[in-house]
Design a protein around this motif. Structure first.
Motif, PDB file in Angstrom:
ATOM      1  N   ARG A  84      48.270  50.747  44.246  1.00 44.77           N
ATOM      2  CA  ARG A  84      47.461  49.943  43.166  1.00 44.77           C
ATOM      3  C   ARG A  84      47.074  51.092  41.966  1.00 44.77           C
ATOM      4  NH1 ARG A  84      47.344  45.792  44.248  1.00 44.77           N
ATOM      5  NH2 ARG A  84      49.400  46.369  44.962  1.00 44.77           N
ATOM      6  N   THR A  85      47.290  52.009  41.493  1.00 46.32           N
ATOM      7  CA  THR A  85      47.076  52.963  40.596  1.00 46.32           C
ATOM      8  C   THR A  85      48.276  52.278  39.694  1.00 46.32           C
ATOM      9  OG1 THR A  85      47.777  55.177  42.118  1.00 46.32           O
ATOM     10  CG2 THR A  85      47.837  54.916  39.706  1.00 46.32           C
ATOM     11  N   SER A  86      49.437  51.706  39.948  1.00 50.53           N
ATOM     12  CA  SER A  86      50.488  51.221  39.159  1.00 50.53           C
ATOM     13  C   SER A  86      50.307  49.859  38.760  1.00 50.53           C
ATOM     14  CB  SER A  86      51.344  51.135  39.904  1.00 50.53           C
ATOM     15  OG  SER A  86      52.065  50.526  40.233  1.00 50.53           O
ATOM     16  N   ALA A  87      49.512  48.998  39.206  1.00 48.80           N
ATOM     17  CA  ALA A  87      48.421  47.801  39.496  1.00 48.80           C
ATOM     18  C   ALA A  87      47.676  47.891  38.402  1.00 48.80           C
ATOM     19  CB  ALA A  87      48.490  47.358  40.684  1.00 48.80           C
ATOM     20  N   ILE A  88      46.656  48.986  38.072  1.00 50.41           N
ATOM     21  CA  ILE A  88      45.614  49.827  37.187  1.00 50.41           C
ATOM     22  C   ILE A  88      46.143  49.720  36.150  1.00 50.41           C
ATOM     23  CG2 ILE A  88      43.533  50.286  36.975  1.00 50.41           C
ATOM     24  CD1 ILE A  88      43.076  50.845  39.970  1.00 50.41           C
ATOM     25  N   ALA A  89      46.981  50.914  35.782  1.00 45.75           N
ATOM     26  CA  ALA A  89      47.785  50.575  34.711  1.00 45.75           C
ATOM     27  C   ALA A  89      48.060  49.999  34.428  1.00 45.75           C
ATOM     28  CB  ALA A  89      48.625  52.216  34.700  1.00 45.75           C
ATOM     29  N   ALA A  90      49.031  48.665  34.995  1.00 45.82           N
ATOM     30  CA  ALA A  90      49.380  47.510  34.288  1.00 45.82           C
ATOM     31  C   ALA A  90      48.400  46.333  34.194  1.00 45.82           C
ATOM     32  CB  ALA A  90      50.184  46.377  35.111  1.00 45.82           C
ATOM     33  N   ASP A  91      47.501  46.412  34.398  1.00 49.22           N
ATOM     34  CA  ASP A  91      46.132  45.922  34.019  1.00 49.22           C
ATOM     35  C   ASP A  91      45.739  46.530  32.409  1.00 49.22           C
ATOM     36  OD1 ASP A  91      46.552  43.677  36.107  1.00 49.22           O
ATOM     37  OD2 ASP A  91      44.727  44.580  37.494  1.00 49.22           O
ATOM     38  N   LEU A  92      45.608  47.398  32.415  1.00 47.39           N
ATOM     39  CA  LEU A  92      44.585  48.439  31.506  1.00 47.39           C
ATOM     40  C   LEU A  92      45.757  47.941  30.141  1.00 47.39           C
ATOM     41  CD1 LEU A  92      43.297  51.495  32.989  1.00 47.39           C
ATOM     42  CD2 LEU A  92      41.863  49.799  31.831  1.00 47.39           C
ATOM     43  N   THR A  93      46.633  48.489  30.251  1.00 44.13           N
ATOM     44  CA  THR A  93      47.680  48.132  29.755  1.00 44.13           C
ATOM     45  C   THR A  93      48.073  46.472  29.014  1.00 44.13           C
ATOM     46  OG1 THR A  93      49.585  49.633  30.393  1.00 44.13           O
ATOM     47  CG2 THR A  93      49.712  47.775  28.152  1.00 44.13           C
ATOM     48  N   SER A 134      34.610  34.414  34.806  1.00 44.11           N
ATOM     49  CA  SER A 134      33.273  34.556  33.979  1.00 44.11           C
ATOM     50  C   SER A 134      33.839  35.400  31.971  1.00 44.11           C
ATOM     51  CB  SER A 134      32.733  35.663  34.564  1.00 44.11           C
ATOM     52  OG  SER A 134      33.231  36.855  34.730  1.00 44.11           O
ATOM     53  N   LEU A 135      35.715  35.692  32.901  1.00 43.35           N
ATOM     54  CA  LEU A 135      35.913  36.789  31.412  1.00 43.35           C
ATOM     55  C   LEU A 135      37.304  35.542  31.051  1.00 43.35           C
ATOM     56  CD1 LEU A 135      35.410  40.324  32.108  1.00 43.35           C
ATOM     57  CD2 LEU A 135      33.872  39.344  30.980  1.00 43.35           C
ATOM     58  N   GLY A 136      37.716  34.653  31.301  1.00 42.62           N
ATOM     59  CA  GLY A 136      38.313  33.362  31.123  1.00 42.62           C
ATOM     60  C   GLY A 136      40.154  35.787  31.385  1.00 42.62           C
ATOM     61  N   LEU A 137      40.474  35.820  32.417  1.00 41.14           N
ATOM     62  CA  LEU A 137      41.414  36.783  32.604  1.00 41.14           C
ATOM     63  C   LEU A 137      42.458  35.921  33.688  1.00 41.14           C
ATOM     64  CD1 LEU A 137      39.720  40.353  33.213  1.00 41.14           C
ATOM     65  CD2 LEU A 137      40.242  38.741  31.306  1.00 41.14           C
ATOM     66  N   GLY A 138      43.412  36.200  33.116  1.00 41.39           N
ATOM     67  CA  GLY A 138      44.752  35.871  33.517  1.00 41.39           C
ATOM     68  C   GLY A 138      45.377  36.946  34.629  1.00 41.39           C
ATOM     69  N   ALA A 139      46.289  36.262  35.463  1.00 46.54           N
ATOM     70  CA  ALA A 139      46.774  37.308  36.805  1.00 46.54           C
ATOM     71  C   ALA A 139      47.394  38.685  35.797  1.00 46.54           C
ATOM     72  CB  ALA A 139      48.368  36.587  36.830  1.00 46.54           C
ATOM     73  N   SER A 140      48.135  38.538  35.035  1.00 44.44           N
ATOM     74  CA  SER A 140      48.604  39.856  34.284  1.00 44.44           C
ATOM     75  C   SER A 140      47.026  41.065  34.232  1.00 44.44           C
ATOM     76  CB  SER A 140      49.102  39.813  32.379  1.00 44.44           C
ATOM     77  OG  SER A 140      48.261  39.420  31.708  1.00 44.44           O
ATOM     78  N   GLU A 141      46.072  40.399  34.093  1.00 41.55           N
ATOM     79  CA  GLU A 141      45.713  41.317  33.930  1.00 41.55           C
ATOM     80  C   GLU A 141      44.734  41.392  35.032  1.00 41.55           C
ATOM     81  OE1 GLU A 141      43.588  39.736  29.550  1.00 41.55           O
ATOM     82  OE2 GLU A 141      43.649  38.469  31.439  1.00 41.55           O
ATOM     83  N   LEU A 142      44.900  41.119  36.050  1.00 43.94           N
ATOM     84  CA  LEU A 142      44.003  40.720  37.526  1.00 43.94           C
ATOM     85  C   LEU A 142      45.203  41.759  38.624  1.00 43.94           C
ATOM     86  CD1 LEU A 142      41.878  37.815  37.197  1.00 43.94           C
ATOM     87  CD2 LEU A 142      40.937  40.187  37.346  1.00 43.94           C
ATOM     88  N   SER A 143      46.169  42.558  38.127  1.00 39.30           N
ATOM     89  CA  SER A 143      47.049  42.432  39.284  1.00 39.30           C
ATOM     90  C   SER A 143      46.895  43.290  40.338  1.00 39.30           C
ATOM     91  CB  SER A 143      48.923  42.946  38.950  1.00 39.30           C
ATOM     92  OG  SER A 143      48.345  44.135  37.704  1.00 39.30           O
ATOM     93  N   HIS A 144      45.503  44.200  40.111  1.00 42.72           N
ATOM     94  CA  HIS A 144      44.832  45.310  40.986  1.00 42.72           C
ATOM     95  C   HIS A 144      44.550  44.429  42.197  1.00 42.72           C
ATOM     96  CE1 HIS A 144      42.244  47.834  42.984  1.00 42.72           C
ATOM     97  NE2 HIS A 144      41.119  47.037  42.665  1.00 42.72           N
ATOM     98  N   TYR A 145      44.271  43.686  41.845  1.00 41.38           N
ATOM     99  CA  TYR A 145      43.963  42.277  43.159  1.00 41.38           C
ATOM    100  C   TYR A 145      44.532  41.723  43.636  1.00 41.38           C
ATOM    101  CZ  TYR A 145      39.242  43.771  40.961  1.00 41.38           C
ATOM    102  OH  TYR A 145      38.430  44.332  40.429  1.00 41.38           O
TER     103      TYR A 145
END
Length: 227
Positions: free
Chosen positions: A84-93, A153-164
């Protein structure tokens, strides 16, 4: 005379963690930025700041499990490379740009949470079971609800929610069951289950403190957006 094998009345480690942290879990859902997320009222800035401050906690958790991967206690957890560390980093990017670590603040509560996990990795590392329970089972349970709320609520897509997104590892329901069993095996191999359960309560306290701190930071100052 017929011998009777004693049956322990002690709950399994996952059950014990659930019972000890149930009230804290409810408090966490009603507090700070997490409450805003669950009400569909969180801002994009709030979500970015939360994840930026959770990133070090996941890094310490995953590094700790890796260091103990050959131990009889944590080997069942190390088998699952949840990354999940790398997934969060990707989301934050995706959410905040490549310089998110420099441009978004690491709050004292985020540092304290990561430090708590670093300390839990000391010795036989068994207290990491509590943090794996809190973070990973949380991601596989309520985290899936959070993902849908953030999409709406925020309209986030898959590339911003890979953590989940655990689909590259296993089907979520199967993974949740398998990882719970891994936690049970790890807990059964540990000598001090009371310490694990106590650590579970501390983990939720860290989460609550961070959630409140993120909400307070948003109210007190404007969090700078990356240029």
């Amino acid at each position: 005379m017929v011998s009777v094998t004693a049956v322990s009345d002690e709950p399994s480690v996952v059950t014990a963690l659930y019972l000890r942290t149930k009230a804290l879990h409810l408090e966490a859902e009603r507090t700070g930025i997490v409450a805003d997320i669950l009400r569909g009222a969180a801002s994009r800035d709030g979500y970015v700041l939360l994840m930026r401050n959770l990133h070090p906690a996941y890094r310490e958790l995953e590094d700790g499990i890796e260091r103990h991967r050959n131990s009889p206690i944590l080997a069942p957890l190390a088998r699952w490379c949840l990354a999940r560390t790398s997934a969060i980093a990707a989301d934050l990017t995706a959410l905040a740009g490549p310089n998110w670590a420099e441009q978004w603040p690491l709050l004292p509560e985020g540092e304290a949470y990561a430090r708590t996990i670093t300390l839990a990795a000391e010795g036989d590392g068994s207290r990491l079971i509590a943090h794996a329970y809190t973070r990973y089972l949380g991601d596989l349970n309520g985290g899936q609800i959070v993902r849908r709320l953030l999409e709406k609520s925020l309209g986030l897509g898959a590339s911003e929610l890979s953590h989940y997104d655990f689909s590259a590892i296993a089907e979520p329901a199967t993974l949740k069951s398998d990882y719970r069993q891994a936690l049970e095996r790890a807990g059964a191999a540990a000598a001090a289950s009371d310490a694990i359960v106590k650590e579970g309560a501390h983990a939720f306290e860290c989460n609550i403190a961070l959630s409140v701190a993120v909400q307070r930071r948003l109210a007190d100052t404007l969090v700078p957006r990356p240029s």
